[in-house]
Scaffold this motif. Sequence first.
Motif, PDB file in Angstrom:
ATOM      1  N   LYS A  33       0.855  -1.195   0.000  1.00 24.63           N
ATOM      2  CA  LYS A  33       0.000   0.000   0.000  1.00 24.63           C
ATOM      3  C   LYS A  33       0.885   1.237   0.000  1.00 24.63           C
ATOM      4  N   ILE A  34       0.743   2.032  -1.057  1.00 21.52           N
ATOM      5  CA  ILE A  34       1.612   3.212  -1.194  1.00 21.52           C
ATOM      6  C   ILE A  34       0.765   4.476  -1.293  1.00 21.52           C
ATOM      7  N   LEU A  35       1.219   5.499  -0.608  1.00 22.83           N
ATOM      8  CA  LEU A  35       0.616   6.827  -0.781  1.00 22.83           C
ATOM      9  C   LEU A  35       1.566   7.656  -1.634  1.00 22.83           C
ATOM     10  N   ASP A  36       1.048   8.193  -2.753  1.00 25.71           N
ATOM     11  CA  ASP A  36       1.827   9.143  -3.560  1.00 25.71           C
ATOM     12  C   ASP A  36       1.383  10.539  -3.108  1.00 25.71           C
ATOM     13  N   LEU A  37       2.202  11.149  -2.266  1.00 24.31           N
ATOM     14  CA  LEU A  37       1.808  12.397  -1.602  1.00 24.31           C
ATOM     15  C   LEU A  37       2.210  13.603  -2.450  1.00 24.31           C
ATOM     16  N   GLY A  38       1.205  14.378  -2.860  1.00 25.37           N
ATOM     17  CA  GLY A  38       1.445  15.475  -3.795  1.00 25.37           C
ATOM     18  C   GLY A  38       1.566  14.902  -5.192  1.00 25.37           C
ATOM     19  N   CYS A  39       0.556  14.113  -5.572  1.00 25.01           N
ATOM     20  CA  CYS A  39       0.653  13.293  -6.796  1.00 25.01           C
ATOM     21  C   CYS A  39       0.519  14.094  -8.074  1.00 25.01           C
ATOM     22  N   ASN A  84      -2.490  16.767   7.326  1.00 22.36           N
ATOM     23  CA  ASN A  84      -3.646  16.285   8.093  1.00 22.36           C
ATOM     24  C   ASN A  84      -4.248  15.052   7.420  1.00 22.36           C
ATOM     25  N   LEU A  85      -3.424  14.044   7.203  1.00 26.70           N
ATOM     26  CA  LEU A  85      -3.879  12.851   6.480  1.00 26.70           C
ATOM     27  C   LEU A  85      -4.839  12.041   7.351  1.00 26.70           C
ATOM     28  N   CYS A  86      -5.878  11.486   6.717  1.00 29.43           N
ATOM     29  CA  CYS A  86      -6.870  10.766   7.525  1.00 29.43           C
ATOM     30  C   CYS A  86      -6.626   9.258   7.462  1.00 29.43           C
ATOM     31  N   PHE A  87      -5.373   8.841   7.577  1.00 28.08           N
ATOM     32  CA  PHE A  87      -5.024   7.414   7.594  1.00 28.08           C
ATOM     33  C   PHE A  87      -4.198   7.140   8.849  1.00 28.08           C
ATOM     34  N   GLN A  88      -4.443   5.974   9.458  1.00 28.61           N
ATOM     35  CA  GLN A  88      -3.676   5.571  10.653  1.00 28.61           C
ATOM     36  C   GLN A  88      -3.070   4.212  10.394  1.00 28.61           C
ATOM     37  N   ASN A  89      -1.765   4.063  10.574  1.00 28.37           N
ATOM     38  CA  ASN A  89      -1.090   2.754  10.417  1.00 28.37           C
ATOM     39  C   ASN A  89      -1.538   2.034   9.149  1.00 28.37           C
ATOM     40  N   TYR A  90      -1.561   2.708   8.047  1.00 31.40           N
ATOM     41  CA  TYR A  90      -2.196   2.160   6.842  1.00 31.40           C
ATOM     42  C   TYR A  90      -1.191   1.841   5.716  1.00 31.40           C
ATOM     43  N   PHE A  91      -0.242   2.725   5.484  1.00 34.82           N
ATOM     44  CA  PHE A  91       0.616   2.569   4.302  1.00 34.82           C
ATOM     45  C   PHE A  91       1.926   1.851   4.630  1.00 34.82           C
ATOM     46  N   ASP A  92       2.404   1.077   3.624  1.00 29.62           N
ATOM     47  CA  ASP A  92       3.747   0.505   3.721  1.00 29.62           C
ATOM     48  C   ASP A  92       4.787   1.560   3.343  1.00 29.62           C
ATOM     49  N   THR A  93       4.388   2.403   2.400  1.00 23.29           N
ATOM     50  CA  THR A  93       5.319   3.443   1.929  1.00 23.29           C
ATOM     51  C   THR A  93       4.570   4.740   1.661  1.00 23.29           C
ATOM     52  N   VAL A  94       5.155   5.832   2.105  1.00 21.27           N
ATOM     53  CA  VAL A  94       4.702   7.151   1.646  1.00 21.27           C
ATOM     54  C   VAL A  94       5.798   7.672   0.726  1.00 21.27           C
ATOM     55  N   PHE A  95       5.400   7.924  -0.521  1.00 22.90           N
ATOM     56  CA  PHE A  95       6.334   8.382  -1.545  1.00 22.90           C
ATOM     57  C   PHE A  95       6.004   9.840  -1.881  1.00 22.90           C
ATOM     58  N   SER A  96       7.025  10.639  -2.075  1.00 24.73           N
ATOM     59  CA  SER A  96       6.736  12.024  -2.444  1.00 24.73           C
ATOM     60  C   SER A  96       7.901  12.644  -3.205  1.00 24.73           C
ATOM     61  N   ILE A 113       2.505  12.081   8.286  1.00 22.96           N
ATOM     62  CA  ILE A 113       3.030  10.943   7.511  1.00 22.96           C
ATOM     63  C   ILE A 113       3.327   9.770   8.448  1.00 22.96           C
ATOM     64  N   TYR A 114       3.966  10.087   9.562  1.00 24.19           N
ATOM     65  CA  TYR A 114       4.336   9.045  10.538  1.00 24.19           C
ATOM     66  C   TYR A 114       3.088   8.263  10.967  1.00 24.19           C
ATOM     67  N   ASN A 115       2.033   8.984  11.298  1.00 25.69           N
ATOM     68  CA  ASN A 115       0.793   8.318  11.752  1.00 25.69           C
ATOM     69  C   ASN A 115       0.149   7.491  10.644  1.00 25.69           C
ATOM     70  N   SER A 116       0.324   7.914   9.407  1.00 29.80           N
ATOM     71  CA  SER A 116      -0.321   7.202   8.294  1.00 29.80           C
ATOM     72  C   SER A 116       0.415   5.909   7.932  1.00 29.80           C
ATOM     73  N   LEU A 117       1.667   5.778   8.402  1.00 29.26           N
ATOM     74  CA  LEU A 117       2.478   4.593   8.068  1.00 29.26           C
ATOM     75  C   LEU A 117       2.245   3.454   9.056  1.00 29.26           C
ATOM     76  N   LYS A 118       2.380   2.211   8.534  1.00 26.28           N
ATOM     77  CA  LYS A 118       2.430   1.054   9.434  1.00 26.28           C
ATOM     78  C   LYS A 118       3.769   1.058  10.160  1.00 26.28           C
ATOM     79  N   ASP A 119       3.897   0.273  11.218  1.00 21.90           N
ATOM     80  CA  ASP A 119       5.211   0.098  11.849  1.00 21.90           C
ATOM     81  C   ASP A 119       6.176  -0.452  10.801  1.00 21.90           C
ATOM     82  N   ASN A 120       7.355   0.057  10.793  1.00 25.36           N
ATOM     83  CA  ASN A 120       8.386  -0.296   9.800  1.00 25.36           C
ATOM     84  C   ASN A 120       8.092   0.225   8.389  1.00 25.36           C
ATOM     85  N   GLY A 121       7.020   0.983   8.251  1.00 22.32           N
ATOM     86  CA  GLY A 121       6.721   1.605   6.949  1.00 22.32           C
ATOM     87  C   GLY A 121       7.768   2.664   6.631  1.00 22.32           C
TER      88      GLY A 121
END
Length: 249
Positions: A33-39, A84-96, A113-121
Amino acid sequence: MKWNSKLYDNKHSFVAEYGKSMIDLVNVEEDQKILDLGCGTGIITNELAKEGATVIGIDSSIDMIKKAKLNYPNLNFQVGDATNLCFQNYFDTVFSNAVFHWIPNQKKLLCSIYNSLKDNGKLICEFGAKNNVFQIQTAFEKALKQKGYSYSSEFYFPSKDEYKLLLEETGFEIQHIIEYDRPTLLYDGEKGLRNWVCQFFASYLSNISYEETEQILFETEKFCKNSIWKDNQWIADYRRIQIIAVKNK
Ligand code: BEZ
């Protein structure tokens, strides 16, 4: 800033081209699961999806997201605020790519971003480093000043050490961080620099008459001639910071 998605894709496609070269850093795996931030218009989102990832593209610009949805109707694009991302522990990677320097509140951004990532994301990103586009900003400021206008940079271009500290304070562990010069060819020959200025410094020119704008653009080009006009091309003095940081458990 109000983005012009047409000009962005036609004249500034180098932004996405450099972004594509960063995809290798991601090591995309099926169902990641990847977030492309500022896509933006979705070019990189699509590249990541083609590699098998489940990608969400988020951008604060309604115009960009409209264009992204038109370009890639099968992908998931949303208008959203990176701080103000509305995801919690959701992404494996945030890419930007080429986004963070537009965001004034970096602490809020990194927490979001930190909150939106899974542990080790992982956060994998690149953006403008200290002294990015120094020659262009200096020339534009001088040109504006000659006409009685002022310029104050709204961009955040940190040094590697400064950003390392911010990442660590947020809870990230740094795997890779570099700061480097990335001279960047501006397309469209002689018009390259004015196209760039009209896209990225649009807010400074929006209330200035056509004639005065032309003079400011001409003077900006004149001031930049010695430093970034090479072999009949404008080579923008981009500097980049590139990061891979992991969310600690
Ligand atoms: C950049 O990508 O480095 C950048 C873009 C627009 C304005 C300033 C810097």
